[in-house]
Enzyme design. Structure first.
Site, mmCIF file in Angstrom:
data_model
loop_
_atom_site.group_PDB
_atom_site.id
_atom_site.type_symbol
_atom_site.label_atom_id
_atom_site.label_comp_id
_atom_site.label_asym_id
_atom_site.label_seq_id
_atom_site.Cartn_x
_atom_site.Cartn_y
_atom_site.Cartn_z
ATOM 1 N N LYS A 10 -0.586 -2.203 1.334
ATOM 2 C CA LYS A 10 0.455 -1.799 2.277
ATOM 3 C C LYS A 10 0.562 -2.804 3.424
ATOM 4 C CE LYS A 10 -1.548 -0.460 6.356
ATOM 5 N NZ LYS A 10 -2.630 -1.409 6.299
ATOM 6 N N SER A 143 -8.201 -7.553 5.549
ATOM 7 C CA SER A 143 -7.121 -8.350 6.157
ATOM 8 C C SER A 143 -5.965 -7.489 6.649
ATOM 9 C CB SER A 143 -6.600 -9.368 5.141
ATOM 10 O OG SER A 143 -6.105 -8.704 3.991
ATOM 11 N N SER A 148 -8.954 -1.088 0.912
ATOM 12 C CA SER A 148 -9.870 0.026 0.636
ATOM 13 C C SER A 148 -9.099 1.252 0.160
ATOM 14 C CB SER A 148 -10.702 0.375 1.876
ATOM 15 O OG SER A 148 -9.897 0.908 2.911
ATOM 16 N N ASP A 205 -2.635 4.661 5.045
ATOM 17 C CA ASP A 205 -2.820 3.668 3.983
ATOM 18 C C ASP A 205 -2.847 4.310 2.602
ATOM 19 O OD1 ASP A 205 -3.039 2.021 6.148
ATOM 20 O OD2 ASP A 205 -4.875 1.035 5.504
#
Length: 388
Positions: A10, A143, A148, A205
């Site tokens: 994302k 980043s 994850s 996320d």
């Protein structure tokens, strides 16, 4: 039977940091994926271990399933795959001891929490069956691209696809999606994994990775959006590490010192996010409309970046990317926490491949990593291989 699952990363299109102070933010999936394959061992294999292979890092972990059962016994006995459950602190300690036994290299010790999340999700959804799980990813770790969450979503998808909690068509050829109810269950399990990795994640996320497309969020409320606008971004990984908690704290401290000024900035970001979401959701009518939308989005990205600089979360590496892309009249902004991490550059549909190659060449000569991704595509998907 082997199942494969893939889940996208994302980006934050607008609103990072300001969202903590009540502004709207907009996030979208990207066409860079984490993939997970799961295959159970047959009785003839005489192998009673659970194996986890992280292909990109050339790492493999394995545990006798009896050892895993000992570690989580009493903690997940009442859990079913249809009831997503948090890992109790005492159980997490037991799982952590199993992970420590694997002697993860010091340089990669950050992976430990992800391995713990894997053991909890696997044992809750599939119990203690011997199997091999293989993970590959197109997403750089740490980043700001949701690596994850992408892992937790893909893992949850693979585990649930071979459980009794979801109905899937195993005979379907190629990639397929889950139904809405199944996606909701999957997203809740992925969130449990994210809690093990991050402590108190927002859930943004894993939601973007599960459902794909674009979401807007404000004051804890997430709204899925449907976009038909074909956006493409150059994502530049500056490879500069950053401390997200410290950056969030620094914005809060600046807000205390300059309360009125920062509130004006947060309100401006909120307006940018609202305008951006309206552009994304509005109908697309012809190439001229697409071009106009891209120009407006580019302007909004530039304004958002200027406001992020005013918050104090930019970085010399981010501004190097900005200067480079500006030479080609391209708009860029940081995505995520800032202080390094990744930078987004909008690639208009009319832009020639030659120009894109020139931009990438310049950025890579600075030591940056460049990735190109489509924005707002599909969420998690699965496929089956009956021959395995």
């Amino acid at each position: 039977m082997e199942v494969r699952a893939r889940a996208p990363g994302k980006i934050i299109l607008s609103g990072e940091h300001a969202v903590v102070h009540g502004s709207m933010a907009v996030a979208a999936s990207i066409s860079l994926y984490t993939s997970v394959s799961l295959a159970f061992h047959s009785h003839s294999d005489n192998d009673d271990t659970l194996k986890l292979q992280l292909k990109d890092m050339a790492l493999e972990f394995s545990w006798p399933v009896g050892r895993i059962k000992e570690a989580v016994a009493g903690f997940n006995t009442a859990i079913s795959s249809s009831s997503p459950t948090s890992c109790p602190a005492e159980c997490l300690k037991s799982i952590g001891a199993l992970v420590e036994e694997q002697n993860i290299p010091e340089a990669k010790i950050g992976l430990a929490s992800g391995v713990s999340a894997f053991l909890w999700l696997y044992s809750c959804v599939q119990g203690f069956k011997p199997a091999t799980v293989v993970v590959t990813s197109e997403l750089p770790l740490g980043s700001g691209l949701g690596s994850s969450a992408s892992f937790c979503v893909a893992l949850s998808a693979a585990l649930l696809a071979l459980s009794d909690s979801v109905v899937v068509d195993m005979a379907h050829q190629g990639w397929s999606s889950f139904g809405e109810k199944e996606l909701d269950l999957l997203n809740k399990w992925a969130f449990q994994g994210e809690k093990i990795i991050h402590g108190k994640p927002s859930g943004i996320d894993n939601t973007v990775s599960t459902y794909g497309n674009t979401i807007k969020f404000k004051s804890g409320s997430l709204t899925l959006m449907k976009s038909n606008l074909p956006l493409r971004m150059l994502i530049t990984n500056t490879k500069e590490g950053r401390n997200t908690k410290a950056l969030v704290a620094s914005v809060s401290e600046r807000t205390i010192r300059h309360h009125d000024a920062l509130n004006f900035i947060f309100n401006a970001v909120d307006s940018i996010s609202k305008e951006l979401s309206a552009i994304i959701e509005s109908p697309v009518c012809g190439e001229l409309s697409i071009s106009e939308k891209e120009e407006n989005i580019a302007e909004l990205m530039e304004m958002n970046q200027g406001l992020l600089q005013s918050m104090g979360v930019s970085h010399a590496s981010i501004e190097t990317v900005q200067r480079t892309t500006l030479k080609y009249k391209l708009a860029s902004k940081l995505t995520g926490a800032g202080g390094g991490g990744c930078v987004l550059t909008l690639l208009p549909t009319s832009l020639s491949g030659t120009i894109v190659d020139m931009v990438i060449s310049e950025l890579e000569s600075c030591g940056f990593q460049c990735l190109i991704a489509d924005i707002g595509g599909s969420g998690v998907e699965i496929s089956f291989d009956a021959s395995s």
